[in-house]
Structure formats: structure tokens, C-alpha cells
Design a protein around this motif. Structure first.
Motif, PDB file in Angstrom:
ATOM      1  N   UNK A  77      50.982 -27.007  14.737  1.00  0.00           N
ATOM      2  CA  UNK A  77      51.108 -28.380  14.236  1.00  0.00           C
ATOM      3  C   UNK A  77      51.505 -28.392  12.766  1.00  0.00           C
ATOM      4  N   UNK A  78      50.930 -27.487  11.973  1.00  0.00           N
ATOM      5  CA  UNK A  78      51.273 -27.423  10.547  1.00  0.00           C
ATOM      6  C   UNK A  78      52.741 -27.047  10.349  1.00  0.00           C
ATOM      7  N   UNK A  79      53.223 -26.088  11.127  1.00  0.00           N
ATOM      8  CA  UNK A  79      54.624 -25.672  10.985  1.00  0.00           C
ATOM      9  C   UNK A  79      55.549 -26.821  11.379  1.00  0.00           C
ATOM     10  N   UNK A  80      55.241 -27.495  12.469  1.00  0.00           N
ATOM     11  CA  UNK A  80      56.064 -28.645  12.875  1.00  0.00           C
ATOM     12  C   UNK A  80      56.071 -29.694  11.774  1.00  0.00           C
ATOM     13  N   UNK A  81      54.911 -29.970  11.185  1.00  0.00           N
ATOM     14  CA  UNK A  81      54.835 -30.964  10.116  1.00  0.00           C
ATOM     15  C   UNK A  81      55.698 -30.549   8.927  1.00  0.00           C
ATOM     16  N   UNK A  82      55.709 -29.266   8.599  1.00  0.00           N
ATOM     17  CA  UNK A  82      56.537 -28.795   7.484  1.00  0.00           C
ATOM     18  C   UNK A  82      58.021 -28.936   7.795  1.00  0.00           C
TER      19      UNK A  82
END
Length: 200
Positions: free
Chosen positions: A11-16
């Protein structure tokens, strides 16, 4: 960076990657619902691509190229390609040749790979072994940007009970990695049992 299972790291990578409203993540069909939910929640666009059942749920560069061209014609910017290998729910293991094709496609198109490899210990067909995207990218000396995810909650260590996971990065700028660590530190650290499981 570590996380409680792979989901928070994914989720963090997608958000970035979703920096602008027209940024998109390419998602396989069939898929695991985390990806559609995360992209929707984070305000991005989805670009769906279809796995080929006739090739045991493999991918083709032609399918990816067609989806990227159609999206870009509409002003949509593909930033990342999700590949679930071994597949969930299809259960497939991509061949090394297929992975090579995907790495070369993403390098050519400047699309990051999000390699969900959490089921790598759950393979049961000897002639279809698990091959990691990182290994293939390294062997090709590829400049592709790669995020590889693994979790102890799958396989023989955790079997869904132990929430330990991590994201391994390849060809990701050191400043971006620094921001990833800062982003990860906004949450509490992964649970102790999960952290111990990752070390096994």
C-alpha cells in the motif's frame, strides 16, 4: 522496510507511485483484491490486463503494450505493473522467459514492477519452479525499478498467523529509499512475532 505482512508495504509503494490523479497501476485479471481497493482508496487509476489461461495464466508483452497504449491515449499515466507470482488466485508460476519479457517491457516503458512474491514457498509442480523478478532483472543488468514483496504469513512458517513482511527494492534511487523509510516510520513497527519470523 518491514511491515505487518506484505499488505502495508504494498500500500505504501502504491501511494508513493500515485503522485497525480491520472497516475495508474496496472493490475492483473484475475487478481487479489488488495490492489483494486488500494488504488481506489488512494485516488489513482486502474489499468487492467488479462492473464492468458491457455498459457497457464501467463502474461504477454503484446497484452501489456496494448493496455499501456490505450491508457496513454486517454491521458492516463501507467506508473507501476503489479505481478503476482506465484499467482493468487490463479496459482500459476511464471516462467523465467515470461519474467524476462516483462522486465524488458517495463524497462522500455519506464514502468516500475511491483512483484508480489509472497507465495514463493507454495509451489507444488517441480517443472514450474518459482523464479524471482529480482534475479532475472539482475541477470539482465536491467535498469527497471523493482519493488519485491514477501511475507511470513504465507508458506510454511506462518500460514496466515504470523504477520511479518518486507519490501526489497532494486534500482530505486537512494533518496526515494530514504523517503520510504520515513514513510514506514509513520506507523508502529511490525509485531514482534512477525519480525522474528522474518529472521528465520
Amino acid at each position: 522496510p518491514g511491515s505487518d505482512g506484505a499488505t502495508p508495504a504494498i500500500t505504501r509503494v502504491i501511494q508513493m507511485l500515485l503522485a497525480n490523479p491520472e497516475d495508474a497501476i496496472m493490475i492483473p485479471v484475475p487478481t487479489y483484491p488488495l490492489y483494486t481497493a488500494a488504488v481506489s482508496l488512494l485516488g489513482g487509476k486502474e489499468i487492467y490486463y488479462f492473464l492468458d489461461e491457455s498459457t497457464q495464466w501467463g502474461l504477454s508483452a503484446a497484452e501489456l503494450e496494448g493496455r499501456v497504449a490505450a491508457a496513454r491515449a486517454k491521458g492516463i499515466n501507467p506508473r507501476g505493473l503489479v505481478v503476482i507470482n506465484p499467482g493468487n488466485p490463479a496459482g500459476n508460476c511464471l516462467s523465467e522467459d515470461n519474467i524476462r519479457e516483462i522486465v524488458q517491457f517495463c524497462e522500455r516503458e519506464n514502468i516500475a514492477i511491483l512483484a508480489d512474491e509472497v507465495y514463493q514457498e507454495n509451489t507444488y509442480v517441480p517443472e514450474k519452479p518459482f523464479v524471482s523478478f529480482r534475479r532475472v532483472a539482475h541477470e539482465l543488468s536491467s535498469s527497471v525499478q523493482l519493488f519485491s514483496f514477501h511475507s511470513t504469513s504465507k508458506g510454511f512458517v506462518g500460514e496466515c498467523g504470523k504477520r511479518g513482511g518486507y519490501c526489497e527494492v532494486y534500482n530505486i534511487d537512494a533518496d526515494v529509499q530514504g523517503q520510504m523509510y520515513k514513510f514506514s516510520s509513520l506507523s508502529l513497527c511490525p509485531n514482534l512475532i512477525g519480525q522474528l519470523s522474518v529472521d528465520l
